[in-house]
Design an enzyme around this catalytic site. Sequence first.
Site, PDB file in Angstrom:
ATOM      1  N   GLU A  90     -44.567 -12.881 -17.321  1.00 46.43           N
ATOM      2  CA  GLU A  90     -45.726 -13.731 -17.058  1.00 46.43           C
ATOM      3  C   GLU A  90     -46.393 -14.184 -18.353  1.00 46.43           C
ATOM      4  O   GLU A  90     -47.134 -15.156 -18.370  1.00 46.43           O
ATOM      5  CB  GLU A  90     -46.746 -13.030 -16.135  1.00 46.43           C
ATOM      6  CG  GLU A  90     -47.409 -11.802 -16.711  1.00 46.43           C
ATOM      7  CD  GLU A  90     -46.612 -10.516 -16.564  1.00 46.43           C
ATOM      8  OE1 GLU A  90     -47.223  -9.447 -16.730  1.00 46.43           O
ATOM      9  OE2 GLU A  90     -45.391 -10.550 -16.311  1.00 46.43           O
TER      10      GLU A  90
ATOM     11  N   ARG B 274     -44.230   2.496 -21.146  1.00 47.76           N
ATOM     12  CA  ARG B 274     -45.019   3.265 -20.188  1.00 47.76           C
ATOM     13  C   ARG B 274     -44.158   3.809 -19.061  1.00 47.76           C
ATOM     14  O   ARG B 274     -44.460   4.840 -18.483  1.00 47.76           O
ATOM     15  CB  ARG B 274     -46.147   2.397 -19.624  1.00 47.76           C
ATOM     16  CG  ARG B 274     -47.130   1.933 -20.673  1.00 47.76           C
ATOM     17  CD  ARG B 274     -48.157   0.994 -20.060  1.00 47.76           C
ATOM     18  NE  ARG B 274     -47.567  -0.029 -19.223  1.00 47.76           N
ATOM     19  CZ  ARG B 274     -47.329  -1.281 -19.598  1.00 47.76           C
ATOM     20  NH1 ARG B 274     -47.644  -1.676 -20.803  1.00 47.76           N
ATOM     21  NH2 ARG B 274     -46.795  -2.147 -18.771  1.00 47.76           N
TER      22      ARG B 274
END
Length: 145
Positions: A69, A32
């Site tokens: 994460e 992205r």
Amino acid sequence: MSDCKDQDPRIHAIQSRIRVVPDFPKPGIEARGFIFGPPIALAIGAKFVPLRKPNKLPGKVFKQEYDLEYGSDCLEMHIGAVEAGERALVVDDLIATGGTLRAAMNLLERAGAEVVECACVIEIPDLKGKEQLNGKPLYVLVESQ
């Protein structure tokens, strides 16, 4: 955010269009940041150096593993893409835990570049990713939860 950002209707328009997609970006969807890097490089008269996930770049590459994460990953950059002493701006779509930006900074610094700033469209401040940037300035357009 600054008062200027708070008053800019474009920022509110961007914030209102951010949506959460469950289980994204895994599995296998990425890149992205490429939406933002090339036009910024063009606007400031700089070269664009892609940093990609493994096996996306042809030729010889530097590799940098990092934690996210939701697991771990690796970034690659072409050997010779930057020269010692060049200044770099790291651009990405999102900063969460800071692992991806830290890995990008490590790759550029290993090649001899000086990372002067990072910029992201979205920051998730609760994940404290900014702490991974070793004091480098971070420009963020919008904050999200």
